[in-house]
Design a protein around this motif. Structure first.
Motif, mmCIF file in Angstrom:
data_model
loop_
_atom_site.group_PDB
_atom_site.id
_atom_site.type_symbol
_atom_site.label_atom_id
_atom_site.label_comp_id
_atom_site.label_asym_id
_atom_site.label_seq_id
_atom_site.Cartn_x
_atom_site.Cartn_y
_atom_site.Cartn_z
ATOM 1 N N THR A 239 23.535 5.306 19.136
ATOM 2 C CA THR A 239 23.616 6.761 18.992
ATOM 3 C C THR A 239 24.993 7.196 18.521
ATOM 4 O O THR A 239 25.098 8.097 17.690
ATOM 5 N N ILE A 240 26.049 6.564 19.015
ATOM 6 C CA ILE A 240 27.387 6.923 18.528
ATOM 7 C C ILE A 240 27.529 6.550 17.057
ATOM 8 O O ILE A 240 28.082 7.314 16.267
ATOM 9 N N GLY A 241 27.034 5.396 16.676
ATOM 10 C CA GLY A 241 27.073 5.022 15.263
ATOM 11 C C GLY A 241 26.314 6.011 14.396
ATOM 12 O O GLY A 241 26.764 6.388 13.310
ATOM 13 N N SER A 242 25.171 6.461 14.881
ATOM 14 C CA SER A 242 24.377 7.435 14.135
ATOM 15 C C SER A 242 25.090 8.768 14.018
ATOM 16 O O SER A 242 25.042 9.424 12.979
ATOM 17 N N VAL A 243 25.756 9.173 15.083
ATOM 18 C CA VAL A 243 26.500 10.431 15.076
ATOM 19 C C VAL A 243 27.670 10.349 14.091
ATOM 20 O O VAL A 243 27.932 11.296 13.347
ATOM 21 N N ILE A 244 28.345 9.234 14.069
ATOM 22 C CA ILE A 244 29.446 9.063 13.113
ATOM 23 C C ILE A 244 28.912 9.117 11.689
ATOM 24 O O ILE A 244 29.525 9.725 10.804
ATOM 25 N N LEU A 245 27.759 8.472 11.447
ATOM 26 C CA LEU A 245 27.143 8.538 10.118
ATOM 27 C C LEU A 245 26.854 9.973 9.709
ATOM 28 O O LEU A 245 27.134 10.377 8.580
ATOM 29 N N LEU A 246 26.290 10.748 10.620
ATOM 30 C CA LEU A 246 25.987 12.146 10.320
ATOM 31 C C LEU A 246 27.262 12.914 9.990
ATOM 32 O O LEU A 246 27.327 13.635 8.993
ATOM 33 N N GLY A 247 28.286 12.742 10.806
ATOM 34 C CA GLY A 247 29.554 13.426 10.552
ATOM 35 C C GLY A 247 30.167 13.028 9.224
ATOM 36 O O GLY A 247 30.684 13.874 8.483
ATOM 37 N N ILE B 250 24.762 -0.722 8.309
ATOM 38 C CA ILE B 250 24.417 -2.143 8.431
ATOM 39 C C ILE B 250 24.541 -2.582 9.888
ATOM 40 O O ILE B 250 23.687 -3.298 10.408
ATOM 41 N N GLU B 251 25.584 -2.136 10.562
ATOM 42 C CA GLU B 251 25.792 -2.508 11.960
ATOM 43 C C GLU B 251 24.678 -1.975 12.853
ATOM 44 O O GLU B 251 24.191 -2.668 13.739
ATOM 45 N N ILE B 252 24.264 -0.748 12.627
ATOM 46 C CA ILE B 252 23.232 -0.127 13.459
ATOM 47 C C ILE B 252 21.865 -0.747 13.190
ATOM 48 O O ILE B 252 21.131 -1.104 14.109
ATOM 49 N N GLU B 253 21.498 -0.870 11.914
ATOM 50 C CA GLU B 253 20.161 -1.351 11.563
ATOM 51 C C GLU B 253 20.037 -2.856 11.622
ATOM 52 O O GLU B 253 18.951 -3.389 11.808
ATOM 53 N N VAL C 229 15.580 -4.667 16.439
ATOM 54 C CA VAL C 229 15.047 -4.304 15.141
ATOM 55 C C VAL C 229 14.716 -2.818 15.188
ATOM 56 O O VAL C 229 14.105 -2.362 16.145
ATOM 57 N N PRO C 230 15.127 -2.058 14.198
ATOM 58 C CA PRO C 230 14.817 -0.632 14.239
ATOM 59 C C PRO C 230 13.324 -0.393 14.344
ATOM 60 O O PRO C 230 12.527 -1.078 13.728
ATOM 61 N N ASP C 231 12.963 0.565 15.162
ATOM 62 C CA ASP C 231 11.571 0.908 15.411
ATOM 63 C C ASP C 231 11.072 1.878 14.368
ATOM 64 O O ASP C 231 11.353 3.059 14.421
ATOM 65 N N ASP C 232 10.336 1.390 13.382
ATOM 66 C CA ASP C 232 9.795 2.272 12.359
ATOM 67 C C ASP C 232 8.526 2.954 12.842
ATOM 68 O O ASP C 232 8.160 3.999 12.368
ATOM 69 N N GLU C 233 7.848 2.335 13.799
ATOM 70 C CA GLU C 233 6.572 2.864 14.246
ATOM 71 C C GLU C 233 6.724 4.118 15.095
ATOM 72 O O GLU C 233 5.774 4.838 15.310
ATOM 73 N N ASP C 234 7.902 4.387 15.633
ATOM 74 C CA ASP C 234 8.096 5.483 16.566
ATOM 75 C C ASP C 234 8.212 6.842 15.907
ATOM 76 O O ASP C 234 8.723 7.767 16.499
#
Length: 173
Positions: A50-58, A99-102, A159-164
């Motif tokens: 979530t922190i990585g995702s937030v940094i990406l958004l910013g 890359i780190e998150i996914e 593995v990222p959850d694509d089904e969710d």
């Protein structure tokens, strides 16, 4: 101050604000997950994603601010080079974070935005990795032991959850 300078400042404040608010939300969600499950590894994975995702958004919002600044400023080679370097650095940071998150290279997967990663990490909360490990443990117990060499150990990776909720983001491999 003209209109475009104000727009640039608004984008910059929004980018920093998104990171600060997102950090607080990520920490509180991870703390809540840890408190309810007492699973520190799962809470840490959620916090990290979530922190990585937030940094990406910013970073995406800050790149938009740089683009507005470039388009609306008086053309100067020095200003253009400085802004180009800033955009390249922020883009490389976004690339490496994604890359780190996914856990996969972007060209092996459709594009995913920061908010989508954040939403997916919150929904999943590390559940899929734990579920896979449990399934593998159960299947290993079901197998009868043989006198041959022991079976190789299989490690699981998040593995990222694509089904969710994002079926359109499934891997094309």
């Amino acid at each position: 101050m003209d209109f475009f300078e104000l727009v640039t400042i608004v984008f910059e404040v929004a980018g920093v604000g998104a990171m600060v608010v997102g950090f607080v939300i990520a920490v509180s969600l991870s703390a809540r997950l840890w408190w309810s499950t007492r699973d520190g590894a799962r809470a840490f994975r959620m916090l990290r994603e979530t922190i990585g995702s937030v940094i990406l958004l910013g970073l995406e919002i800050l790149v938009a601010a740089d683009l507005v600044k470039t388009v609306t400023s008086t053309p100067s080679l020095t200003d253009a080079l400085v802004l180009a370097i800033i955009v390249v650095i922020r883009t490389l940071l976004s690339f490496s974070l994604q890359i780190e998150i996914e856990g996969t290279l972007p060209w092996k997967r459709l594009a995913t935005t920061g908010p989508q990663l954040f939403d997916r990490a919150v929904k999943r909360g590390g559940e899929r990795t734990r579920r896979r490990a449990e399934e593998q443990d159960a299947s290993a117990q079901d197998l009868e032991p043989s006198d041959a060499a022991p079976a190789p150990t299989v490690t699981t990776q998040a593995v990222p959850d694509d089904e969710d909720g994002f079926p359109e983001l499934r891997s094309r491999s």
